[in-house]
Design a protein around this motif. Structure first.
Motif, PDB file in Angstrom:
ATOM      1  N   ALA A  84      25.225 -22.686 -42.717  1.00 48.17           N
ATOM      2  CA  ALA A  84      26.192 -22.334 -42.373  1.00 48.17           C
ATOM      3  C   ALA A  84      26.120 -21.829 -41.331  1.00 48.17           C
ATOM      4  CB  ALA A  84      27.737 -21.550 -42.805  1.00 48.17           C
ATOM      5  N   VAL A  85      25.447 -20.896 -40.944  1.00 47.26           N
ATOM      6  CA  VAL A  85      25.318 -20.177 -39.451  1.00 47.26           C
ATOM      7  C   VAL A  85      24.683 -21.366 -38.455  1.00 47.26           C
ATOM      8  CG1 VAL A  85      23.692 -18.528 -38.077  1.00 47.26           C
ATOM      9  CG2 VAL A  85      24.974 -18.074 -40.262  1.00 47.26           C
ATOM     10  N   GLY A  86      24.216 -22.347 -38.539  1.00 44.44           N
ATOM     11  CA  GLY A  86      22.975 -23.179 -37.829  1.00 44.44           C
ATOM     12  C   GLY A  86      24.341 -24.268 -37.121  1.00 44.44           C
ATOM     13  N   GLU A  87      25.125 -24.869 -38.402  1.00 43.76           N
ATOM     14  CA  GLU A  87      26.615 -25.108 -37.901  1.00 43.76           C
ATOM     15  C   GLU A  87      27.359 -24.431 -36.918  1.00 43.76           C
ATOM     16  OE1 GLU A  87      30.434 -26.847 -40.649  1.00 43.76           O
ATOM     17  OE2 GLU A  87      28.450 -27.364 -40.935  1.00 43.76           O
ATOM     18  N   TRP A  88      27.672 -23.675 -37.331  1.00 40.31           N
ATOM     19  CA  TRP A  88      28.011 -22.529 -36.663  1.00 40.31           C
ATOM     20  C   TRP A  88      28.147 -22.810 -34.854  1.00 40.31           C
ATOM     21  CZ3 TRP A  88      29.031 -18.130 -40.034  1.00 40.31           C
ATOM     22  CH2 TRP A  88      30.121 -18.484 -41.144  1.00 40.31           C
ATOM     23  N   ALA A  89      26.824 -22.207 -35.096  1.00 40.74           N
ATOM     24  CA  ALA A  89      25.741 -22.092 -34.137  1.00 40.74           C
ATOM     25  C   ALA A  89      25.279 -23.244 -33.133  1.00 40.74           C
ATOM     26  CB  ALA A  89      24.299 -21.395 -33.754  1.00 40.74           C
ATOM     27  N   ALA A  90      25.393 -24.256 -33.720  1.00 42.95           N
ATOM     28  CA  ALA A  90      25.730 -25.567 -32.762  1.00 42.95           C
ATOM     29  C   ALA A  90      26.325 -25.813 -31.755  1.00 42.95           C
ATOM     30  CB  ALA A  90      25.354 -26.995 -33.962  1.00 42.95           C
ATOM     31  N   THR A  91      27.987 -24.745 -32.114  1.00 44.87           N
ATOM     32  CA  THR A  91      29.280 -25.586 -31.318  1.00 44.87           C
ATOM     33  C   THR A  91      29.471 -24.669 -30.724  1.00 44.87           C
ATOM     34  OG1 THR A  91      29.661 -27.120 -33.493  1.00 44.87           O
ATOM     35  CG2 THR A  91      31.592 -26.621 -32.449  1.00 44.87           C
ATOM     36  N   TRP A  92      30.028 -23.373 -31.380  1.00 47.57           N
ATOM     37  CA  TRP A  92      29.922 -22.159 -31.099  1.00 47.57           C
ATOM     38  C   TRP A  92      29.194 -21.032 -30.499  1.00 47.57           C
ATOM     39  CZ3 TRP A  92      35.559 -21.511 -31.727  1.00 47.57           C
ATOM     40  CH2 TRP A  92      35.907 -23.013 -32.691  1.00 47.57           C
ATOM     41  N   SER A  93      29.557 -20.406 -29.313  1.00 48.72           N
ATOM     42  CA  SER A  93      28.756 -19.172 -28.704  1.00 48.72           C
ATOM     43  C   SER A  93      28.112 -17.676 -29.817  1.00 48.72           C
ATOM     44  CB  SER A  93      29.763 -18.198 -27.883  1.00 48.72           C
ATOM     45  OG  SER A  93      30.663 -17.517 -28.093  1.00 48.72           O
ATOM     46  N   ALA A  94      26.927 -17.573 -29.397  1.00 45.74           N
ATOM     47  CA  ALA A  94      26.370 -16.570 -30.454  1.00 45.74           C
ATOM     48  C   ALA A  94      26.623 -15.727 -30.840  1.00 45.74           C
ATOM     49  CB  ALA A  94      24.628 -16.811 -29.184  1.00 45.74           C
ATOM     50  N   SER A  95      28.140 -14.787 -29.407  1.00 48.05           N
ATOM     51  CA  SER A  95      28.470 -13.478 -29.913  1.00 48.05           C
ATOM     52  C   SER A  95      29.666 -14.020 -30.969  1.00 48.05           C
ATOM     53  CB  SER A  95      29.268 -13.212 -28.760  1.00 48.05           C
ATOM     54  OG  SER A  95      30.091 -13.911 -28.360  1.00 48.05           O
ATOM     55  N   ARG A  96      30.180 -15.169 -30.740  1.00 44.66           N
ATOM     56  CA  ARG A  96      31.141 -15.156 -31.664  1.00 44.66           C
ATOM     57  C   ARG A  96      30.573 -15.398 -33.668  1.00 44.66           C
ATOM     58  NH1 ARG A  96      36.678 -19.221 -31.326  1.00 44.66           N
ATOM     59  NH2 ARG A  96      37.367 -18.553 -33.201  1.00 44.66           N
ATOM     60  N   VAL A  97      29.170 -16.312 -33.634  1.00 48.80           N
ATOM     61  CA  VAL A  97      28.649 -16.666 -34.209  1.00 48.80           C
ATOM     62  C   VAL A  97      28.687 -15.484 -35.462  1.00 48.80           C
ATOM     63  CG1 VAL A  97      26.477 -16.956 -35.824  1.00 48.80           C
ATOM     64  CG2 VAL A  97      27.802 -18.791 -33.521  1.00 48.80           C
ATOM     65  N   ARG A  98      28.171 -14.700 -34.137  1.00 45.95           N
ATOM     66  CA  ARG A  98      27.712 -12.862 -34.938  1.00 45.95           C
ATOM     67  C   ARG A  98      28.978 -12.528 -35.545  1.00 45.95           C
ATOM     68  NH1 ARG A  98      22.629 -10.498 -33.658  1.00 45.95           N
ATOM     69  NH2 ARG A  98      21.472 -11.721 -33.631  1.00 45.95           N
ATOM     70  N   VAL A  99      29.956 -12.336 -34.728  1.00 47.68           N
ATOM     71  CA  VAL A  99      31.260 -11.611 -35.212  1.00 47.68           C
ATOM     72  C   VAL A  99      32.085 -12.242 -36.255  1.00 47.68           C
ATOM     73  CG1 VAL A  99      33.327 -11.632 -34.811  1.00 47.68           C
ATOM     74  CG2 VAL A  99      32.151 -10.783 -32.639  1.00 47.68           C
ATOM     75  N   ALA A 100      31.366 -13.539 -36.529  1.00 46.58           N
ATOM     76  CA  ALA A 100      32.055 -14.065 -38.138  1.00 46.58           C
ATOM     77  C   ALA A 100      31.375 -13.844 -39.176  1.00 46.58           C
ATOM     78  CB  ALA A 100      32.154 -15.506 -37.435  1.00 46.58           C
ATOM     79  N   TRP A 101      29.739 -13.298 -38.933  1.00 49.68           N
ATOM     80  CA  TRP A 101      29.096 -13.561 -39.595  1.00 49.68           C
ATOM     81  C   TRP A 101      28.959 -12.007 -40.042  1.00 49.68           C
ATOM     82  CZ3 TRP A 101      26.171 -14.885 -43.301  1.00 49.68           C
ATOM     83  CH2 TRP A 101      25.841 -14.879 -43.847  1.00 49.68           C
ATOM     84  N   SER A 102      29.923 -10.695 -39.213  1.00 50.54           N
ATOM     85  CA  SER A 102      30.230  -9.381 -39.946  1.00 50.54           C
ATOM     86  C   SER A 102      30.832  -9.568 -40.715  1.00 50.54           C
ATOM     87  CB  SER A 102      30.730  -8.411 -38.670  1.00 50.54           C
ATOM     88  OG  SER A 102      31.871  -9.021 -37.781  1.00 50.54           O
ATOM     89  N   TYR A 103      32.098 -10.237 -40.648  1.00 46.79           N
ATOM     90  CA  TYR A 103      33.085 -10.890 -41.488  1.00 46.79           C
ATOM     91  C   TYR A 103      32.821 -11.036 -42.861  1.00 46.79           C
ATOM     92  CZ  TYR A 103      36.353 -10.124 -37.392  1.00 46.79           C
ATOM     93  OH  TYR A 103      36.883  -9.535 -36.055  1.00 46.79           O
ATOM     94  N   VAL A 104      31.866 -12.332 -43.051  1.00 45.81           N
ATOM     95  CA  VAL A 104      31.437 -12.952 -44.023  1.00 45.81           C
ATOM     96  C   VAL A 104      30.307 -12.184 -44.720  1.00 45.81           C
ATOM     97  CG1 VAL A 104      29.328 -14.207 -44.922  1.00 45.81           C
ATOM     98  CG2 VAL A 104      31.018 -15.080 -42.870  1.00 45.81           C
ATOM     99  N   THR A 105      29.989 -10.865 -44.011  1.00 47.17           N
ATOM    100  CA  THR A 105      29.212  -9.521 -45.096  1.00 47.17           C
ATOM    101  C   THR A 105      30.177  -8.972 -45.529  1.00 47.17           C
ATOM    102  OG1 THR A 105      28.982  -8.169 -42.710  1.00 47.17           O
ATOM    103  CG2 THR A 105      26.960 -10.378 -43.109  1.00 47.17           C
TER     104      THR A 105
END
Length: 336
Positions: A84-105
């Motif tokens: 899922a993280v790899g899919e997000w990183a293909a489209t979104w910025s690294a900073s946004r992916v990291r924010v999204a991941w913080s919510y997932v955790t």
């Protein structure tokens, strides 16, 4: 000692009780979907400001739930989350992916605390955020911006440069917070509701501070004060309503057009300028952090370390001065 247990759905609670009654082992891996757990998590975030809640909802609805929402908690292993993280990183910025991941955790941590999963997966690798070094405005650029904005915005540019206030602190400044040449920061503008300001606490506890204005900024404020008093906003629209972030951004973009500033330049550039002036004047990291309202001097260093002059030359001079009496043409016995 009996421990209480929380359940996301009534069916899950009923199943748990039934299994306990007939002596069936209770499984810790939950059949609850991630989407249902996300709703439970959102409802529990009562400490979130409105802006934070909107950011979380946006990340969930546009990024997280379309990818993970239909999975059960039991299905979310490290490999699935990594995909899922790899899919997000293909489209979104690294900073946004990291924010999204913080919510997932956070959501999976809550599921773990509620006993719906044994433990949340770890070891997921995140994209690296490439942080560009801050290149502060020059005094000449600040002057050009002050000259380019509409006349009644000029004082906002000057005060922003003189105090390093954040955008919400600047746009939310009221006259009762300007006392004797000092700006009191104890709240910020977080939104506008039917033309009325919506206040929120400062970004952090350290953001509560008192800042001396100086003569130039004080003079600019006096030019625009008029008969404004009390909780009247220092800067507002012609209708008297608060300045939205969008409106302020539009004025900034027009003023800096053709100046060659970095993409997504905004009023925060005045905060960077202010920090650079403090550093150039020889203030310590602690003093700069206090002035900016940073929670930790480490944050100041992460952002502005490259602006502090190196101490190499002073260190060498200090060493030479201390060892000056040892200078000689050589000494018998040494090196033989």
């Amino acid at each position: 000692m009996e421990r209480s247990r929380a359940f996301v759905t009534k069916d899950e609670a009923t199943t748990f009780v039934a299994q306990r009654m007939v002596g069936t082992p209770v499984r810790t891996a939950s059949a609850t979907t991630f989407a249902v757990m996300a709703q439970t998590w959102q409802a529990a975030q009562v400490h979130h400001r409105a802006s934070t809640a909107r950011t979380a909802a946006s990340a969930l609805n546009t990024l997280i739930l379309p990818t993970l929402g239909d999975f059960t908690l039991a299905e979310l292993d490290r490999a699935t989350l990594q995909e899922a993280v790899g899919e997000w990183a293909a489209t979104w910025s690294a900073s946004r992916v990291r924010v999204a991941w913080s919510y997932v955790t956070s959501i999976l941590t809550l599921a773990e605390q509620d006993g719906l999963i044994e433990r949340r997966p770890t070891g997921v690798r995140l994209p690296r955020v490439e942080t560009a070094q801050v290149v502060p405005l020059t005094a000449e650029q600040v002057q050009a911006i002050a000259d380019a904005v509409p006349a009644w915005w000029r004082s906002m540019v000057v005060v922003g440069a003189a105090t390093g206030l954040r955008s919400g602190e600047l746009r939310g400044l009221t006259w009762d917070r300007v006392v004797g040449g000092v700006v009191v920061v104890d709240r910020q503008l977080v939104g506008v509701d039917r033309g009325a300001p919506v206040w929120g606490p400062p970004k952090t506890a350290s953001s509560r501070r008192r800042l001396a204005l100086g003569a130039i900024a004080s003079d600019e404020l006096e030019k625009v004060r008029g008969d404004s008093v009390g909780e009247d906003l220092v800067w507002r629209t012609r209708l008297g309503t608060p300045l939205t972030r969008t409106a302020a951004s539009g004025v900034w973009r027009d003023a800096v057009s053709g100046m060659g500033l970095r993409d997504r330049s905004g009023w925060h550039e005045l905060r960077h300028f202010h920090a650079s002036m403090l550093i150039g004047s020889g203030l310590s990291v602690r003093a700069v952090a206090d002035r900016l309202g940073h929670a930790d001097p480490a944050e100041t260093l992460r952002t502005y370390a490259h602006l502090w002059p190196t101490d190499d030359e002073r260190a060498v001079a200090a060493v030479d001065a201390a060892l000056s009496n040892l200078r000689s043409g050589g000494s018998d016995g040494i090196g033989r």
